[in-house]
Design a protein around this motif. Structure first.
Motif, PDB file in Angstrom:
ATOM      1  N   ARG A 197       0.525  -1.181  -0.331  1.00  0.00           N
ATOM      2  CA  ARG A 197      -0.277  -0.046  -0.005  1.00  0.00           C
ATOM      3  C   ARG A 197       0.750   1.183  -0.138  1.00  0.00           C
ATOM      4  O   ARG A 197       0.852   2.381  -0.375  1.00  0.00           O
ATOM      5  CB  ARG A 197      -1.074  -0.068   1.696  1.00  0.00           C
ATOM      6  CG  ARG A 197      -2.124  -0.648   0.829  1.00  0.00           C
ATOM      7  CD  ARG A 197      -2.693  -0.681   2.513  1.00  0.00           C
ATOM      8  NE  ARG A 197      -3.747   1.022   2.306  1.00  0.00           N
ATOM      9  CZ  ARG A 197      -4.647   0.863   2.648  1.00  0.00           C
ATOM     10  NH1 ARG A 197      -5.154   0.433   2.133  1.00  0.00           N
ATOM     11  NH2 ARG A 197      -5.215   2.327   2.844  1.00  0.00           N
TER      12      ARG A 197
ATOM     13  N   SER B   6      -5.939  -2.673  -1.768  1.00  0.00           N
ATOM     14  CA  SER B   6      -4.923  -1.937  -1.258  1.00  0.00           C
ATOM     15  C   SER B   6      -4.149  -2.715  -2.465  1.00  0.00           C
ATOM     16  O   SER B   6      -3.738  -1.654  -2.822  1.00  0.00           O
ATOM     17  CB  SER B   6      -4.217  -3.755  -0.433  1.00  0.00           C
ATOM     18  OG  SER B   6      -4.930  -3.937   0.959  1.00  0.00           O
TER      19      SER B   6
ATOM     20  N   PHE C 114       1.677  10.613  -1.113  1.00  0.00           N
ATOM     21  CA  PHE C 114       0.682  11.493   0.425  1.00  0.00           C
ATOM     22  C   PHE C 114      -1.002  12.016  -0.373  1.00  0.00           C
ATOM     23  O   PHE C 114      -2.045  11.806   0.079  1.00  0.00           O
ATOM     24  CB  PHE C 114       0.522  12.834   0.517  1.00  0.00           C
ATOM     25  CG  PHE C 114       0.063  13.465   1.435  1.00  0.00           C
ATOM     26  CD1 PHE C 114      -0.291  12.532   2.680  1.00  0.00           C
ATOM     27  CD2 PHE C 114      -0.381  14.343   1.116  1.00  0.00           C
ATOM     28  CE1 PHE C 114      -1.113  13.295   3.676  1.00  0.00           C
ATOM     29  CE2 PHE C 114      -1.139  14.834   2.361  1.00  0.00           C
ATOM     30  CZ  PHE C 114      -1.937  14.796   3.509  1.00  0.00           C
TER      31      PHE C 114
ATOM     32  N   SER D 290      -2.972   8.258  -1.133  1.00  0.00           N
ATOM     33  CA  SER D 290      -3.760   8.243   0.401  1.00  0.00           C
ATOM     34  C   SER D 290      -4.640   8.290   1.219  1.00  0.00           C
ATOM     35  O   SER D 290      -5.702   8.038   1.702  1.00  0.00           O
ATOM     36  CB  SER D 290      -2.681   8.305   1.781  1.00  0.00           C
ATOM     37  OG  SER D 290      -1.717   6.996   0.648  1.00  0.00           O
ATOM     38  N   PHE D 291      -4.705   9.922   1.564  1.00  0.00           N
ATOM     39  CA  PHE D 291      -5.637  11.222   1.369  1.00  0.00           C
ATOM     40  C   PHE D 291      -7.131  10.428   1.011  1.00  0.00           C
ATOM     41  O   PHE D 291      -7.645  10.757   1.988  1.00  0.00           O
ATOM     42  CB  PHE D 291      -5.040  12.340   1.223  1.00  0.00           C
ATOM     43  CG  PHE D 291      -5.325  13.491   2.690  1.00  0.00           C
ATOM     44  CD1 PHE D 291      -5.703  13.203   3.556  1.00  0.00           C
ATOM     45  CD2 PHE D 291      -6.728  13.929   1.395  1.00  0.00           C
ATOM     46  CE1 PHE D 291      -6.450  14.064   3.728  1.00  0.00           C
ATOM     47  CE2 PHE D 291      -7.362  15.309   2.358  1.00  0.00           C
ATOM     48  CZ  PHE D 291      -7.642  14.614   3.462  1.00  0.00           C
TER      49      PHE D 291
ATOM     50  N   GLU E 131      -8.353   7.062   1.562  1.00  0.00           N
ATOM     51  CA  GLU E 131      -8.556   7.069   3.123  1.00  0.00           C
ATOM     52  C   GLU E 131     -10.258   7.781   3.724  1.00  0.00           C
ATOM     53  O   GLU E 131     -10.942   7.284   3.511  1.00  0.00           O
ATOM     54  CB  GLU E 131      -7.697   7.812   3.844  1.00  0.00           C
ATOM     55  CG  GLU E 131      -7.418   7.621   5.070  1.00  0.00           C
ATOM     56  CD  GLU E 131      -8.077   6.571   5.733  1.00  0.00           C
ATOM     57  OE1 GLU E 131      -7.494   6.549   7.439  1.00  0.00           O
ATOM     58  OE2 GLU E 131      -7.206   5.610   4.782  1.00  0.00           O
TER      59      GLU E 131
ATOM     60  N   GLN F 179     -13.851   6.729   4.914  1.00  0.00           N
ATOM     61  CA  GLN F 179     -14.225   7.150   5.784  1.00  0.00           C
ATOM     62  C   GLN F 179     -15.712   7.678   5.058  1.00  0.00           C
ATOM     63  O   GLN F 179     -17.158   7.345   6.334  1.00  0.00           O
ATOM     64  CB  GLN F 179     -13.520   8.493   6.564  1.00  0.00           C
ATOM     65  CG  GLN F 179     -12.558   7.363   7.479  1.00  0.00           C
ATOM     66  CD  GLN F 179     -11.785   8.436   7.766  1.00  0.00           C
ATOM     67  OE1 GLN F 179     -12.058   9.788   7.662  1.00  0.00           O
ATOM     68  NE2 GLN F 179     -10.874   7.745   8.490  1.00  0.00           N
TER      69      GLN F 179
END
Lengths: 259, 256
Positions: free
Chosen positions: B88, B188, B241, B244-245, B248, B252
């Motif tokens: 990941r 992943s 980044f 991933s952000f 994420e 959520q």
């Protein structure tokens, strides 16, 4: 089979040259220490070039990396251990032991390493190295030792600075987004980490800081003629030193944190 | 702030350049022979580096994760957790670092040498567009082969982890593999592959852009190489980044 043998001999030769330079510089360094003839001004200049000029890039990158590693670890911990109380400490430890030294060294290898080999390559193809030889000045003493010291100082200080930045960013994010108290965070950090880990990170920084200038200089000093040669030397220096960084990282990991 | 202005200017230039070259690719296509030739040049030369990088990165992360899990006495999760972290997050980044030093710096040196020895201008004199003849095949080949190499390296990280944990950490391979499906889901792997593709695109566009814009003498080629290497590394970190952000936040949103 023969191709494999040829490849092994060639690779061995590639490694032998920087090692030779390394011994020559240690001898040169000892000699100049006894004669107190280190070139202080040049060393200061190299430290400035290597450390101070790379600071913004490295600070920025490490900030982002530690942000990302908090995010990823919180995802993993929620899935794996069904608890995320230890996330910030956990991700910071990985940063201290592994990510900060390696990322700093990679950035330095591409910034400083490429410029060392390009500079030496240009000096070689414009015959400035031959002029040094004519003046009976050793290129190791004159060019390499200041860069070596500069690189080591840069790598060690920048690794420390990047660990500090990672700590600050992680605490900030943990407090802001995930609702941890900073004190709780440092508790979980101190629970898992010791001085041994920090020493390991510094050892890595020292080792990488030695690796970068010698590998880059070995390509620069053997640069082929022409502008193609300079580009090739710089490329080879970056590629080879980042590969050696990864390999020596595994060695240090397996020796320093022996289970 | 002249620095910031310059930075923004070059980001804009890079974007326009990539847009123009990728537009050329979609409008005019590419001959398969040229593409395969370029991919062979880029890919085969970096194959050994990628394999070594993949195995070593897997091994390094297995050792590190093992250290952390040992404190919890949760060593049996080693296989799943280290594979998941590698695929990941850290695996693509570290392998892309090595690849950008090798592939990206090489092609920007090559293009920079072409630019300063007026070879690009010679092509312009022949009435051809250097962007279509020289840059576009290279950029496409670089992107595709970096992507394939990164995926290959990611696959090899698993082997690196298995090798080091069986000979050094006393975790047998079966135990290592048996926990992988528990942690590594399709999403992943998708994230790993998506990151690999974006890093390939970054390496390709940035090295071609910096090489194409080189002017001056031999010293400038060295400077181009340095600039390519640094800029690629920083953009890889930033893209990593961002991916991933975004992922994420999206998960959520879906979860809640």
């Amino acid at each position: 089979m023969r191709a494999l043998g040829n490849w092994a001999i060639r690779e061995w030769g590639q490694l032998a040259y920087p090692t030779g330079l390394f011994w020559a510089s240690i001898v040169g360094l000892l000699k100049s220490l006894t004669r107190a003839s280190l070139r202080g001004k040049e060393i200061t200049k190299q430290i400035y070039e290597c450390a101070v000029m790379s600071l913004p890039v490295i600070a920025f990158s490490l900030g982002i990396v530690s942000l990302m590693s908090v995010l990823e670890f919180s995802w993993h911990m929620k899935v794996v251990l069904k608890q995320d109380a230890l996330v910030p400490g956990f991700s910071l430890i990985l940063t201290i032991r592994e990510v900060a030294p390696v990322v700093t060294a990679m950035l330095l290898a591409s910034r400083v390493g490429a410029s060392i080999s390009a500079e030496m390559g240009v000096m070689k193809i414009t015959e400035q190295l031959d002029q040094l030889k004519l003046l009976a000045v050793s290129e190791v003493d004159y060019l390499l030792i200041p860069r070596w010291i500069g690189c080591i100082v840069a790598n060690v200080t920048l690794t420390l600075i990047s660990i500090a930045i990672a700590g600050i960013v992680t605490v900030f994010i943990a407090a802001r987004w995930m609702g941890y108290q900073p004190a709780e965070f440092y508790n979980s950090l101190l629970l898992f980490t010791t001085g041994h880990d920090l020493e390991g990170a510094l050892l890595k920084a020292l080792c990488f800081g030695t690796l970068i200038p010698f590998v880059s200089a070995s390509y620069g000093l053997r640069c082929a003629q022409g502008s193609q040669g300079v580009g090739d030397a710089a490329t080879q220096a970056v590629a080879r030193s980042s590969l050696l960084i990864i390999i020596s990282d595994l060695l240090i990991n397996s020796i320093w944190w022996m289970p | 702030m002249p620095d910031l202005k310059e930075l923004m200017g070059s980001i804009g230039n890079w974007f326009l350049f990539s847009k123009r070259v990728i537009g050329l690719f979609f409008r005019e296509g590419i001959s398969r022979k040229v593409l395969i030739q370029q991919m062979y040049q880029v890919g085969v030369r970096s194959m050994v580096t990628t394999c070594v990088a993949g195995i070593f990165v897997g091994a390094i992360l297995a050792i590190q994760i093992n250290l952390q899990l040992k404190d919890f006495g949760a060593q049996s999760f080693l296989g799943g957790l280290s594979t998941s972290t590698t695929i990941r997050n850290l695996g693509p980044v570290l392998i892309a670092f090595l690849l950008s030093g090798r592939v990206g710096a090489f092609s920007s040196a090559e293009l920079g040498t072409m630019a300063i020895t007026d070879q690009l201008n010679a092509i312009r004199c022949l009435g051809l567009n250097p962007l279509a003849v020289i840059i576009m095949p290279r950029l496409v080949a670089l992107t595709i082969s970096s992507f394939l190499l990164l995926v290959l390296g990611l696959g090899l990280t698993v082997f690196g982890g298995i090798i080091i944990s069986s000979i050094y950490l006393n975790v047998n391979p079966l135990q290592f593999v048996s926990h992988i499906p528990q942690f590594v889901s399709g999403s992943s792997i998708f994230i790993g592959v998506l990151k690999s593709f974006l890093f390939g695109l970054i390496i390709g566009t940035i090295s071609c852009f910096v090489g194409y814009k080189t002017t001056g003498g031999a010293e400038e080629v060295g400077r181009s190489v340095r600039r390519t290497a640094v800029v690629t590394l920083v953009s890889i970190i930033v893209i990593d980044f961002l991916v991933s952000f975004v992922v994420e936040s999206v998960t959520q949103l879906i979860m809640s």
